[in-house]
Design a protein around this motif. Structure first.
Motif, PDB file in Angstrom:
ATOM      1  N   LYS A  75       0.825  -1.215   0.000  1.00  0.00           N
ATOM      2  CA  LYS A  75       0.000   0.000   0.000  1.00  0.00           C
ATOM      3  C   LYS A  75       0.859   1.265   0.000  1.00  0.00           C
ATOM      4  CE  LYS A  75      -2.911   2.672   3.151  1.00  0.00           C
ATOM      5  NZ  LYS A  75      -3.562   2.681   4.477  1.00  0.00           N
ATOM      6  N   LYS A  78       2.700   1.918  -3.299  1.00  0.00           N
ATOM      7  CA  LYS A  78       1.809   2.462  -4.331  1.00  0.00           C
ATOM      8  C   LYS A  78       1.581   3.954  -4.111  1.00  0.00           C
ATOM      9  CE  LYS A  78      -0.628  -1.949  -4.923  1.00  0.00           C
ATOM     10  NZ  LYS A  78      -1.906  -2.686  -4.709  1.00  0.00           N
ATOM     11  N   THR A  79       1.527   4.358  -2.848  1.00  0.00           N
ATOM     12  CA  THR A  79       1.326   5.781  -2.529  1.00  0.00           C
ATOM     13  C   THR A  79       2.505   6.624  -3.008  1.00  0.00           C
ATOM     14  OG1 THR A  79       0.089   5.110  -0.562  1.00  0.00           O
ATOM     15  CG2 THR A  79       0.799   7.400  -0.664  1.00  0.00           C
TER      16      THR A  79
END
Length: 318
Positions: A75, A78-79
């Motif tokens: 996560k 991806k940020t």
């Protein structure tokens, strides 16, 4: 007649190797004691913190602890590529690093070549000391000196106004001056120290090569170009590979001390971004992901640069 038990040959060999190893450890005990402080430094500050990498794959919650925080997989990575601020910070880091490779990296080579041509040894030692003494100053001291000289009513602005009747210039707040100042500070502080390695390489060049070049009528510039530079080329390439591996590191202390609200957009790099996110905003997981991303990119660049060097038949790290 009783059967004698003959020890297995591989076991005897292992015992013999262990005995030799223990004897060698005891023989080199003083050297190992000298190695111990450096080894402890890398274990405590480099390897032990690597256990915290797991935070990059979790949503760290200090109330439930390190182990009980929720796993989120990729996560945070991806940020990194979805956040415009992170992309801008990566661009700032790469721009500053490549500017340092372009302008800072050649300076120690030039200084080493110049000092090698000095025949007066006393004068040479004095120049060497003057050039590499700034390395021992902390960045706090260096930036303080820069602030004193470049502030609005500082020495530089006063001279410009007196000589040319223009100014004062906002050297410390104008974003256009940020990168040139960083480059000049690094050149002044670190170039002399890097020169030591290159001078050691130059000292290893055989005098017979210079004598042969002189016999062939080569001028001083020709001797530098055709003898000195090829002789230290392997050292230059290894230093360049190591520098490319640090392309995602711009130096936290220097950049952090130079940052202000005016140059933040162009001056904020990955090192300072991780500090602002991880320490000031307590976003430990995301800042860890950014740090891990930076390390992986550095590793890939080192391997790539090393492979290219080997492909062209040059000396490499491994």
């Amino acid at each position: 007649m009783k059967n004698e038990i003959v020890p297995d040959v591989p076991i005897q060999r292992n015992i013999s190797k262990m005995k030799q190893f223990r004897l060698r450890l005891w023989k080199d005990r003083h050297l190992l004691l000298l190695l111990l402080p450096g080894l402890l430094y890398f274990i405590v500050y480099k390897y032990a913190p690597m256990f915290g990498i797991v935070l990059a794959f979790k949503d760290f919650n200090p109330f439930v602890g390190f182990l009980e925080s929720d796993w989120v997989g990729l996560k945070h990575f991806k940020t990194i590529f979805a956040d415009d601020e992170v992309l801008r910070v990566i661009w700032n880091t790469l721009a500053l690093s490549f500017l340092q490779i372009l302008f800072v990296f050649p300076v120690p080579i030039v200084i080493a070549l110049m000092l090698n041509e000095v025949r007066n040894q006393a004068y040479k030692r004095v120049i060497q000391s003057i050039v590499y003494l700034p390395h021992f100053l902390s960045w706090v001291v260096v930036i303080s000196i820069v602030f004193i000289f470049l502030k609005s009513n500082g020495l530089v602005n006063s001279l410009i106004q007196e000589l040319f009747g223009i100014g004062p210039f906002s050297f410390l707040s104008d974003p256009g001056f940020f990168r040139p100042l960083v480059i000049l500070e690094v050149i002044w502080k670190e170039s002399g120290w890097s020169t030591i390695i290159l001078l050691a390489a130059v000292a290893g060049v055989s005098p017979e090569l210079y004598e042969a070049a002189i016999m062939d009528g080569a001028s001083r510039w020709r001797r530098i170009w055709h003898v000195t530079l090829p002789a230290i080329r392997n050292v230059i390439i290894i230093l360049l590979i190591l520098r490319i591996g640090n392309v995602m590191d711009s130096g936290f202390e220097q950049i952090f001390l130079m940052l202000n609200s005016f140059n933040m957009e162009i001056g904020n790099v990955l090192d300072t971004f991780v500090y602002f996110k991880g320490i000031q905003q307590a976003d430990f997981s995301f800042s860890t992901a950014v740090g891990l991303f930076k390390g992986v990119v550095g590793l890939i660049l080192v391997v790539l640069a090393n492979t290219i060097a080997k492909r062209f038949g040059e000396d490499s790290l491994y």
